[in-house]
Motif scaffolding. Structure first.
Motif, PDB file in Angstrom:
ATOM      1  N   GLY A 111       0.834  -1.189   0.000  1.00 23.99           N
ATOM      2  CA  GLY A 111       0.000   0.000   0.000  1.00 23.99           C
ATOM      3  C   GLY A 111       0.862   1.230   0.000  1.00 23.99           C
ATOM      4  N   SER A 112       0.235   2.389   0.010  1.00 19.21           N
ATOM      5  CA  SER A 112       0.975   3.644  -0.019  1.00 19.21           C
ATOM      6  C   SER A 112       0.460   4.596   1.044  1.00 19.21           C
ATOM      7  CB  SER A 112       0.848   4.317  -1.387  1.00 19.21           C
ATOM      8  OG  SER A 112       1.512   5.571  -1.396  1.00 19.21           O
ATOM      9  N   LEU A 113       1.389   5.119   1.832  1.00 22.94           N
ATOM     10  CA  LEU A 113       1.051   6.194   2.746  1.00 22.94           C
ATOM     11  C   LEU A 113       0.753   7.456   1.940  1.00 22.94           C
ATOM     12  CD1 LEU A 113       3.896   5.709   5.375  1.00 22.94           C
ATOM     13  CD2 LEU A 113       1.506   5.074   5.631  1.00 22.94           C
ATOM     14  N   VAL A 114      -0.202   8.242   2.404  1.00 20.03           N
ATOM     15  CA  VAL A 114      -0.549   9.506   1.760  1.00 20.03           C
ATOM     16  C   VAL A 114      -0.212  10.638   2.716  1.00 20.03           C
ATOM     17  CG1 VAL A 114      -2.363  10.864   0.673  1.00 20.03           C
ATOM     18  CG2 VAL A 114      -2.425   8.368   0.517  1.00 20.03           C
ATOM     19  N   GLU A 115       0.581  11.584   2.245  1.00 21.24           N
ATOM     20  CA  GLU A 115       0.980  12.725   3.060  1.00 21.24           C
ATOM     21  C   GLU A 115       0.898  14.003   2.241  1.00 21.24           C
ATOM     22  OE1 GLU A 115       4.494  11.764   5.780  1.00 21.24           O
ATOM     23  OE2 GLU A 115       4.666  10.175   4.271  1.00 21.24           O
ATOM     24  N   TYR A 116       1.120  15.134   2.887  1.00 21.15           N
ATOM     25  CA  TYR A 116       1.095  16.412   2.177  1.00 21.15           C
ATOM     26  C   TYR A 116       2.147  17.333   2.767  1.00 21.15           C
ATOM     27  CZ  TYR A 116      -0.540  20.870   0.284  1.00 21.15           C
ATOM     28  OH  TYR A 116      -0.614  22.085  -0.359  1.00 21.15           O
ATOM     29  N   SER A 117       2.862  18.001   1.896  1.00 18.92           N
ATOM     30  CA  SER A 117       3.844  19.006   2.302  1.00 18.92           C
ATOM     31  C   SER A 117       3.412  20.352   1.741  1.00 18.92           C
ATOM     32  CB  SER A 117       5.237  18.635   1.758  1.00 18.92           C
ATOM     33  OG  SER A 117       6.141  19.708   1.953  1.00 18.92           O
ATOM     34  N   ASN A 118       3.323  21.364   2.604  1.00 21.21           N
ATOM     35  CA  ASN A 118       2.880  22.695   2.169  1.00 21.21           C
ATOM     36  C   ASN A 118       4.046  23.663   2.043  1.00 21.21           C
ATOM     37  OD1 ASN A 118       3.492  23.018   4.845  1.00 21.21           O
ATOM     38  ND2 ASN A 118       1.630  24.151   5.383  1.00 21.21           N
ATOM     39  N   ASP A 119       5.162  23.174   1.501  1.00 22.81           N
ATOM     40  CA  ASP A 119       6.346  24.009   1.354  1.00 22.81           C
ATOM     41  C   ASP A 119       6.186  25.078   0.290  1.00 22.81           C
ATOM     42  OD1 ASP A 119       7.601  22.659   3.329  1.00 22.81           O
ATOM     43  OD2 ASP A 119       8.987  21.559   2.050  1.00 22.81           O
ATOM     44  N   GLY A 120       5.127  25.021  -0.504  1.00 24.81           N
ATOM     45  CA  GLY A 120       4.898  26.024  -1.533  1.00 24.81           C
ATOM     46  C   GLY A 120       4.983  25.444  -2.932  1.00 24.81           C
ATOM     47  N   TYR A 121       4.935  26.320  -3.899  1.00 26.46           N
ATOM     48  CA  TYR A 121       4.984  25.942  -5.311  1.00 26.46           C
ATOM     49  C   TYR A 121       6.397  25.499  -5.680  1.00 26.46           C
ATOM     50  CZ  TYR A 121       4.606  26.542 -10.412  1.00 26.46           C
ATOM     51  OH  TYR A 121       4.615  26.372 -11.773  1.00 26.46           O
ATOM     52  N   GLN A 245       1.875  34.724  -9.858  1.00 27.40           N
ATOM     53  CA  GLN A 245       3.058  35.416  -9.362  1.00 27.40           C
ATOM     54  C   GLN A 245       2.782  35.992  -7.977  1.00 27.40           C
ATOM     55  OE1 GLN A 245       4.561  38.346 -12.055  1.00 27.40           O
ATOM     56  NE2 GLN A 245       6.413  38.753 -10.863  1.00 27.40           N
ATOM     57  N   GLY A 246       3.709  35.749  -7.074  1.00 26.79           N
ATOM     58  CA  GLY A 246       3.535  36.179  -5.693  1.00 26.79           C
ATOM     59  C   GLY A 246       3.195  35.042  -4.759  1.00 26.79           C
ATOM     60  N   ASP A 247       2.846  33.875  -5.325  1.00 29.20           N
ATOM     61  CA  ASP A 247       2.585  32.704  -4.483  1.00 29.20           C
ATOM     62  C   ASP A 247       3.866  32.275  -3.763  1.00 29.20           C
ATOM     63  OD1 ASP A 247      -0.031  32.618  -5.267  1.00 29.20           O
ATOM     64  OD2 ASP A 247       0.174  30.889  -6.603  1.00 29.20           O
ATOM     65  N   LYS A 248       3.697  31.596  -2.643  1.00 26.42           N
ATOM     66  CA  LYS A 248       4.839  31.073  -1.905  1.00 26.42           C
ATOM     67  C   LYS A 248       5.591  30.057  -2.752  1.00 26.42           C
ATOM     68  CE  LYS A 248       5.940  28.240   2.180  1.00 26.42           C
ATOM     69  NZ  LYS A 248       5.364  27.494   3.327  1.00 26.42           N
ATOM     70  N   LEU A 249       6.916  30.200  -2.815  1.00 25.99           N
ATOM     71  CA  LEU A 249       7.755  29.299  -3.594  1.00 25.99           C
ATOM     72  C   LEU A 249       8.547  28.384  -2.668  1.00 25.99           C
ATOM     73  CD1 LEU A 249       9.201  31.807  -6.239  1.00 25.99           C
ATOM     74  CD2 LEU A 249       7.245  30.263  -6.498  1.00 25.99           C
ATOM     75  N   ALA A 250       8.641  27.121  -3.027  1.00 30.11           N
ATOM     76  CA  ALA A 250       9.481  26.189  -2.277  1.00 30.11           C
ATOM     77  C   ALA A 250      10.946  26.530  -2.528  1.00 30.11           C
ATOM     78  CB  ALA A 250       9.192  24.759  -2.703  1.00 30.11           C
ATOM     79  N   ALA A 251      11.800  26.167  -1.584  1.00 33.00           N
ATOM     80  CA  ALA A 251      13.224  26.509  -1.668  1.00 33.00           C
ATOM     81  C   ALA A 251      14.015  25.463  -2.435  1.00 33.00           C
ATOM     82  CB  ALA A 251      13.800  26.660  -0.262  1.00 33.00           C
ATOM     83  N   TYR A 252      13.339  24.618  -3.198  1.00 28.60           N
ATOM     84  CA  TYR A 252      14.002  23.557  -3.928  1.00 28.60           C
ATOM     85  C   TYR A 252      13.172  23.175  -5.141  1.00 28.60           C
ATOM     86  CZ  TYR A 252      10.645  21.024  -1.037  1.00 28.60           C
ATOM     87  OH  TYR A 252       9.501  20.608  -0.403  1.00 28.60           O
ATOM     88  N   GLY A 253      13.817  22.468  -6.084  1.00 32.69           N
ATOM     89  CA  GLY A 253      13.136  21.992  -7.278  1.00 32.69           C
ATOM     90  C   GLY A 253      12.916  20.506  -7.223  1.00 32.69           C
ATOM     91  N   LEU A 254      12.774  19.872  -8.400  1.00 35.88           N
ATOM     92  CA  LEU A 254      12.471  18.447  -8.436  1.00 35.88           C
ATOM     93  C   LEU A 254      13.601  17.597  -7.873  1.00 35.88           C
ATOM     94  CD1 LEU A 254      10.651  18.046 -11.870  1.00 35.88           C
ATOM     95  CD2 LEU A 254       9.679  18.439  -9.602  1.00 35.88           C
ATOM     96  N   ALA A 255      14.847  18.021  -8.095  1.00 36.56           N
ATOM     97  CA  ALA A 255      15.970  17.279  -7.517  1.00 36.56           C
ATOM     98  C   ALA A 255      15.884  17.283  -6.002  1.00 36.56           C
ATOM     99  CB  ALA A 255      17.294  17.877  -7.972  1.00 36.56           C
ATOM    100  N   GLY A 256      15.464  18.409  -5.430  1.00 36.34           N
ATOM    101  CA  GLY A 256      15.298  18.495  -3.982  1.00 36.34           C
ATOM    102  C   GLY A 256      14.169  17.629  -3.484  1.00 36.34           C
ATOM    103  N   VAL A 257      13.112  17.474  -4.295  1.00 36.34           N
ATOM    104  CA  VAL A 257      12.005  16.594  -3.920  1.00 36.34           C
ATOM    105  C   VAL A 257      12.506  15.160  -3.760  1.00 36.34           C
ATOM    106  CG1 VAL A 257       9.835  15.583  -4.716  1.00 36.34           C
ATOM    107  CG2 VAL A 257      10.247  18.026  -5.018  1.00 36.34           C
ATOM    108  N   ILE A 258      13.338  14.717  -4.684  1.00 40.82           N
ATOM    109  CA  ILE A 258      13.884  13.362  -4.607  1.00 40.82           C
ATOM    110  C   ILE A 258      14.832  13.235  -3.426  1.00 40.82           C
ATOM    111  CG2 ILE A 258      15.315  11.660  -5.801  1.00 40.82           C
ATOM    112  CD1 ILE A 258      14.230  12.812  -8.439  1.00 40.82           C
ATOM    113  N   ALA A 259      15.681  14.254  -3.220  1.00 41.77           N
ATOM    114  CA  ALA A 259      16.616  14.213  -2.098  1.00 41.77           C
ATOM    115  C   ALA A 259      15.887  14.169  -0.769  1.00 41.77           C
ATOM    116  CB  ALA A 259      17.545  15.423  -2.145  1.00 41.77           C
TER     117      ALA A 259
END
Length: 309
Positions: A111-121, A245-259
């Motif tokens: 199965g898969s755990l379901v979670e949510y991170s609100n770090d931004g766009y 434009q103006g929305d909260k931005l995450a401090a990382y990209g897709l590589a950071g998501v994997i890391a």
């Protein structure tokens, strides 16, 4: 009876759209092979199908007849009580999804755990330029270095063998998925463990799937990924394409998501990305979190207990 019940369930879901909870006898009709111990656990679970709002995620899971959903409390029962992970393993989860053909008490269940991170766009501009082989080597080094502290604390080492499935980004669905091949322990012939992750990008954060499965189930899970991705529907105005434009931005990209692995926060500095790795498996749980140069380890290998089915 199974055919009539399934038809009725589909009708209810079509008319109401809301989640329908079922006892295990209805979820798995015709099954009479459960042990008494398994029944005690299954009687505590509500198997839900239909529309399931994800609290705080601005999204809904639409669970069809070939899957079912367990709420956070039932997820804890599975992860902690049935599969034998430590009590904190299910903290913060929004629930868990399973293929309808599997019972949580069965050894082959995944199965898969379901979670949510609100770090931004999270910008996906690095999707085409990230060198995932280079990223893999960085992750391998990080895991190897963490083993020094693990073994000091009396825990077995972990080996990141490589990608079980290389990272892939679905541009149209804004979905990133990848899988790691892991070995827990250093004994010769130690079994491999699958760590499969899916991330669905939204305007304000990411819905996260973290699969708990064995490496032998890789192809089965890969085949289910397209359907699993479609289960998530972001609320109106909250999808990835609703960014302004103006929305909260995450401090990382897709590589950071994997890391970041299974949802631990990622710290970013100029020229330096702090890596966080997390793995969850039946019978084992590890978090290695690196923030601001400080290492904190919450770890251990735990025996898996699977009641007879």
């Amino acid at each position: 009876m199974k055919r009539i019940y399934t038809a009725a369930t589909v009708l209810v879901l079509t008319l109401t759209g809301s989640a329908v909870a079922q006892p295990y006898q209805s979820m798995f009709p015709g099954r009479a092979d459960f042990s008494d111990e398994a029944k005690q656990y299954l009687e505590r679970l509500d198997f839900k199908q239909g529309a399931v709002p994800l609290a705080g995620a601005n999204a809904t899971l639409n669970i069809p007849a070939d899957f079912y959903y367990l709420d956070p409390e039932d997820t804890k029962t599975v992860i902690v009580d049935i599969w034998g992970n430590p009590a904190g393993a299910a903290d913060g989860v929004l629930g868990m999804i399973f293929p309808a053909k599997y019972v949580p008490t069965e050894v082959e269940a995944w199965g898969s755990l379901v979670e949510y991170s609100n770090d931004g766009y999270i910008s996906d501009l690095d999707a085409a330029t990230t060198d995932y082989d280079e990223l893999l080597q960085t992750l391998k080094q990080s895991v190897a270095e963490s083993n020094i502290e693990r073994e000091k604390q009396g825990f077995s080492p972990i080996t990141l063998v490589g990608w079980a499935s290389a990272p892939r980004y679905d541009q149209s669905a804004h979905a990133l998925h990848w899988a790691r091949d892991l070995i827990f322990g250093n004994e010769q012939g130690a079994s491999h463990t699958l760590n499969y992750s899916v991330r669905l990008l939204g305007r304000e954060g990411v819905v996260q799937y973290n699969f708990v499965a064995d490496l032998a189930q890789l192809e089965e899970i890969k085949a289910a990924i397209p359907a699993v991705i479609k289960l998530v529907q972001f609320d109106k105005g909250k999808s990835y394409d609703d960014y302004q434009q103006g929305d909260k931005l995450a401090a990382y990209g897709l590589a950071g998501v994997i890391a970041a692995g299974a949802g631990a926060k990622v710290a970013a500095k100029v020229g330096l990305l702090a890596l966080a790795l997390a793995f969850l498996k039946k019978g084992g749980f590890l978090i290695v979190l690196l923030v601001g140069g400080a290492l904190r380890f919450f770890s251990g290998l735990f025996g898996k207990k699977t009641p007879g089915a």
